[in-house]
Design a protein around this motif. Sequence first.
Motif, PDB file in Angstrom:
ATOM      1  N   PRO A   1       0.116   0.994  16.540  1.00 12.95           N
ATOM      2  CA  PRO A   1      -0.030   1.203  15.226  1.00 12.95           C
ATOM      3  C   PRO A   1      -1.501   1.181  14.850  1.00 12.95           C
ATOM      4  CG  PRO A   1       1.062  -0.790  15.241  1.00 12.95           C
ATOM      5  CD  PRO A   1       1.051  -0.180  16.538  1.00 12.95           C
ATOM      6  N   TRP A   2      -1.966   1.729  13.678  1.00  9.43           N
ATOM      7  CA  TRP A   2      -3.290   1.414  13.231  1.00  9.43           C
ATOM      8  C   TRP A   2      -2.929   0.303  12.148  1.00  9.43           C
ATOM      9  CZ3 TRP A   2      -7.640   3.419  15.271  1.00  9.43           C
ATOM     10  CH2 TRP A   2      -7.475   4.250  16.311  1.00  9.43           C
ATOM     11  N   CYS A   3      -3.544  -0.854  12.122  1.00  7.64           N
ATOM     12  CA  CYS A   3      -3.399  -1.893  11.393  1.00  7.64           C
ATOM     13  C   CYS A   3      -4.588  -2.374  10.508  1.00  7.64           C
ATOM     14  CB  CYS A   3      -2.751  -3.304  12.174  1.00  7.64           C
ATOM     15  SG  CYS A   3      -1.264  -2.721  13.137  1.00  7.64           S
ATOM     16  N   ILE A   4      -4.382  -2.873   9.585  1.00  5.82           N
ATOM     17  CA  ILE A   4      -5.431  -3.401   8.713  1.00  5.82           C
ATOM     18  C   ILE A   4      -5.542  -4.878   8.853  1.00  5.82           C
ATOM     19  CG2 ILE A   4      -6.257  -3.355   6.274  1.00  5.82           C
ATOM     20  CD1 ILE A   4      -4.728  -0.943   5.539  1.00  5.82           C
ATOM     21  N   SER A   5      -6.754  -5.334   8.813  1.00  9.99           N
ATOM     22  CA  SER A   5      -6.942  -6.750   9.109  1.00  9.99           C
ATOM     23  C   SER A   5      -6.723  -7.603   7.798  1.00  9.99           C
ATOM     24  CB  SER A   5      -8.409  -6.913   9.406  1.00  9.99           C
ATOM     25  OG  SER A   5      -8.970  -8.274   9.177  1.00  9.99           O
ATOM     26  N   ALA A   6      -6.339  -8.694   7.984  1.00  7.32           N
ATOM     27  CA  ALA A   6      -6.018  -9.482   6.542  1.00  7.32           C
ATOM     28  C   ALA A   6      -7.250 -10.027   5.939  1.00  7.32           C
ATOM     29  CB  ALA A   6      -5.268 -10.754   7.083  1.00  7.32           C
ATOM     30  N   LYS A   7      -8.458  -9.924   6.614  1.00 10.33           N
ATOM     31  CA  LYS A   7      -9.655 -10.464   6.223  1.00 10.33           C
ATOM     32  C   LYS A   7     -10.620  -9.124   5.783  1.00 10.33           C
ATOM     33  CE  LYS A   7     -10.461 -14.312   9.305  1.00 10.33           C
ATOM     34  NZ  LYS A   7     -10.647 -15.414   8.193  1.00 10.33           N
ATOM     35  N   THR A   8      -9.974  -7.875   5.595  1.00  8.52           N
ATOM     36  CA  THR A   8     -10.927  -6.777   5.079  1.00  8.52           C
ATOM     37  C   THR A   8     -11.186  -6.878   3.515  1.00  8.52           C
ATOM     38  OG1 THR A   8     -10.947  -4.357   4.689  1.00  8.52           O
ATOM     39  CG2 THR A   8      -8.767  -5.631   4.338  1.00  8.52           C
ATOM     40  N   GLN A   9     -12.594  -6.736   3.100  1.00  9.42           N
ATOM     41  CA  GLN A   9     -13.028  -6.716   2.001  1.00  9.42           C
ATOM     42  C   GLN A   9     -12.829  -5.610   1.294  1.00  9.42           C
ATOM     43  OE1 GLN A   9     -14.061  -9.974   0.850  1.00  9.42           O
ATOM     44  NE2 GLN A   9     -13.391 -10.609   2.622  1.00  9.42           N
TER      45      GLN A   9
ATOM     46  N   PRO B   1      -9.916  -3.003   1.321  1.00  8.21           N
ATOM     47  CA  PRO B   1      -8.440  -2.550   1.697  1.00  8.21           C
ATOM     48  C   PRO B   1      -8.324  -1.156   1.216  1.00  8.21           C
ATOM     49  CG  PRO B   1      -8.430  -4.190  -0.340  1.00  8.21           C
ATOM     50  CD  PRO B   1      -9.863  -4.084   0.347  1.00  8.21           C
ATOM     51  N   ALA B   2      -8.672  -0.901   0.110  1.00 10.94           N
ATOM     52  CA  ALA B   2      -8.428   0.588  -0.417  1.00 10.94           C
ATOM     53  C   ALA B   2      -9.067   1.724   0.596  1.00 10.94           C
ATOM     54  CB  ALA B   2      -9.307   0.880  -1.770  1.00 10.94           C
ATOM     55  N   ALA B   3     -10.446   1.338   0.991  1.00 12.85           N
ATOM     56  CA  ALA B   3     -11.147   2.319   2.017  1.00 12.85           C
ATOM     57  C   ALA B   3     -10.408   2.272   3.434  1.00 12.85           C
ATOM     58  CB  ALA B   3     -12.352   2.153   1.953  1.00 12.85           C
ATOM     59  N   ALA B   4     -10.117   0.909   3.742  1.00 14.79           N
ATOM     60  CA  ALA B   4      -9.415   0.597   4.880  1.00 14.79           C
ATOM     61  C   ALA B   4      -8.009   1.477   5.062  1.00 14.79           C
ATOM     62  CB  ALA B   4      -9.296  -0.917   5.358  1.00 14.79           C
ATOM     63  N   TRP B   5      -7.344   1.429   4.086  1.00 16.35           N
ATOM     64  CA  TRP B   5      -6.106   2.187   3.863  1.00 16.35           C
ATOM     65  C   TRP B   5      -6.486   3.679   4.115  1.00 16.35           C
ATOM     66  CZ3 TRP B   5      -1.256   2.493   4.720  1.00 16.35           C
ATOM     67  CH2 TRP B   5      -0.474   3.125   4.044  1.00 16.35           C
ATOM     68  N   GLU B   6      -7.434   4.178   3.698  1.00 19.67           N
ATOM     69  CA  GLU B   6      -7.579   5.678   3.880  1.00 19.67           C
ATOM     70  C   GLU B   6      -7.853   5.938   5.192  1.00 19.67           C
ATOM     71  OE1 GLU B   6      -6.626   7.822   1.549  1.00 19.67           O
ATOM     72  OE2 GLU B   6      -6.186   6.401   0.064  1.00 19.67           O
TER      73      GLU B   6
ATOM     74  N   LEU C   1       0.596  -1.296   0.162  1.00 17.67           N
ATOM     75  CA  LEU C   1      -0.073  -0.109  -0.117  1.00 17.67           C
ATOM     76  C   LEU C   1       0.705   1.327  -0.003  1.00 17.67           C
ATOM     77  CD1 LEU C   1      -2.735  -1.416   2.620  1.00 17.67           C
ATOM     78  CD2 LEU C   1      -2.983  -0.927   0.159  1.00 17.67           C
ATOM     79  N   LEU C   2       1.979   1.238   0.975  1.00 12.94           N
ATOM     80  CA  LEU C   2       2.878   2.371   0.510  1.00 12.94           C
ATOM     81  C   LEU C   2       3.188   2.472  -0.613  1.00 12.94           C
ATOM     82  CD1 LEU C   2       4.703   1.684   4.200  1.00 12.94           C
ATOM     83  CD2 LEU C   2       3.024   3.796   3.694  1.00 12.94           C
ATOM     84  N   ARG C   3       3.760   1.689  -1.263  1.00 13.50           N
ATOM     85  CA  ARG C   3       4.508   1.723  -2.561  1.00 13.50           C
ATOM     86  C   ARG C   3       3.666   2.233  -3.568  1.00 13.50           C
ATOM     87  NH1 ARG C   3       6.959  -3.500  -1.237  1.00 13.50           N
ATOM     88  NH2 ARG C   3       5.178  -4.481  -2.248  1.00 13.50           N
ATOM     89  N   GLN C   4       2.150   1.916  -3.435  1.00 13.57           N
ATOM     90  CA  GLN C   4       1.087   2.228  -4.561  1.00 13.57           C
ATOM     91  C   GLN C   4       0.784   3.467  -4.123  1.00 13.57           C
ATOM     92  OE1 GLN C   4      -1.604  -0.861  -4.408  1.00 13.57           O
ATOM     93  NE2 GLN C   4      -0.068  -2.539  -4.695  1.00 13.57           N
ATOM     94  N   ASP C   5       1.034   4.117  -2.986  1.00 11.62           N
ATOM     95  CA  ASP C   5       0.436   5.450  -2.625  1.00 11.62           C
ATOM     96  C   ASP C   5       1.276   6.562  -2.607  1.00 11.62           C
ATOM     97  OD1 ASP C   5      -1.049   7.487  -1.370  1.00 11.62           O
ATOM     98  OD2 ASP C   5      -1.588   6.526   0.195  1.00 11.62           O
ATOM     99  N   PRO C   6       1.515   7.411  -3.760  1.00 12.47           N
ATOM    100  CA  PRO C   6       2.182   8.367  -4.004  1.00 12.47           C
ATOM    101  C   PRO C   6       2.254   9.499  -2.823  1.00 12.47           C
ATOM    102  CG  PRO C   6       1.093   8.454  -5.546  1.00 12.47           C
ATOM    103  CD  PRO C   6       0.423   7.455  -4.938  1.00 12.47           C
TER     104      PRO C   6
END
Length: 457
Positions: free
Chosen positions: A340-348, A350-355, A127-132
């Motif tokens: 940290p704020w982490c993202i679940s491996a089960k999230t459906q 991920p783009a919104a969770a990342w934001e 996500l970090l690599r894809q997010d400029p």
Amino acid sequence: MRRQRWLLCGWLVVLLTVMTACSGSQDWKVSGNPAQLEGKVVVNTIDFKIDDYTDPVTGSKMPGLKTAMKPFLKQHPHLQVEFINIPWQDYNTKQQTMLLSGQADVFYLPQFRAFYEQGLIRPIDDLLRQDPTLKISSRYQRAVLPLIKDRTGQHTLGLPSGAFSRLITVDNQLFRDWGVKPLSARPTPEEVLAKAKRMTGKDPRTGEQTYGLYWDGVWRTSTLLESLISYYGGRNEVVTGDVSRPRTLKFHFHHPAFVKSVQWMMAATPYVHPGFLVSQGQENLFTDRNQHAIVLENPNMEVPWKQYVGKKDDRLLHRFSLRVNFKGPDGLGSPISTTPWCISAKTQNPAAAWEVAKFLAGPQVQQFKYENEMVPPSVQPFDFQRKDDPYVPVYVQNAKTNTTTPWLMDMPYQKTILVPWVSKVLSQVQQGKRVDLDKEIDQLQQRMEQWTEEQGH
């Protein structure tokens, strides 16, 4: 000609300033089109104030996290954010259940390394690599960045919230009551012990019982141990090996730094509230009725700050002050931490969770937590510090020379073996029993070596 050169230089300074400002704000812009994000993101928090509330300390109306999220939701009209807030009690088991069942997408996750090793959260390197729009190396304090990695240091597991330094807090009123000279700016363990001894007993002014020292024996013993070991010069010597391969760890608990640290804690025990090993004695901490002259490993100054901000009452702000923690001979040491704020491996989603995770770890929420709860921020530049804040400058000063000892950081034996061992020794001191420290350390050494043998290759 000379005047033209000065004008040109002036314009270059203005241009560079604007470019720097723009690049700074760019790091926090929403990636992609905000309007395209839709759906629901469930956020798990631990003991957060979600809705606006009346503060029990000051009686003032305070904003909750939902209020802090309003600018984000305004940018994302088709996105819904829900919160599942749980108490600290048994939080680890509850979060494991939620991660296993996929109940939430984004987690405020203290034990994130253990959950990552169970495959329950996803690394965020992709996500970090894809997010400029976000470069964490320039957006967070350098000391915090290693703390959001896995044990190998190869993968980033979340975005940091605040930067929690463990500091020494002084009750200046109790020092005056007892006629004890103020604690120095960089106190040694020996100075702390000597002054704590003089302030344990009946306060000469109020007649109330006071204690020279306090630390939370459940939550702060491991960090106090780390600070003392650093001070006595054993930070990188008491345990050696690769923490990402537990079977390689070698324990050297007869090292002079470890022995001196435990001896110091044993000598300090008579001057600490008798309930400290089970987290008792904190009811009036940092209030008008505080009874602890020196508090070790204190992570925040929420109560005096709220009293000042909410009620414009600066008495507690003047009563309690901070000192940097114990440092080693090399000037380094004492732990710093972040959740940290982490993202679940089960999230459906991920783009919104990342934001959502980015916003929760960003400057707006960190400013909100700082102003309302005195949570020291991890973002940089930290340009929202109030001029009347006496505390965060000490946190910042302490953080510059912070280190976190890997063998104590979230290692599973920390809570199951090491802290219970210290508690057992200090409990014997409380009961007036003779402690054979050599024998006790032998038993700890054997138990830890057994633990090492039980680990996989």
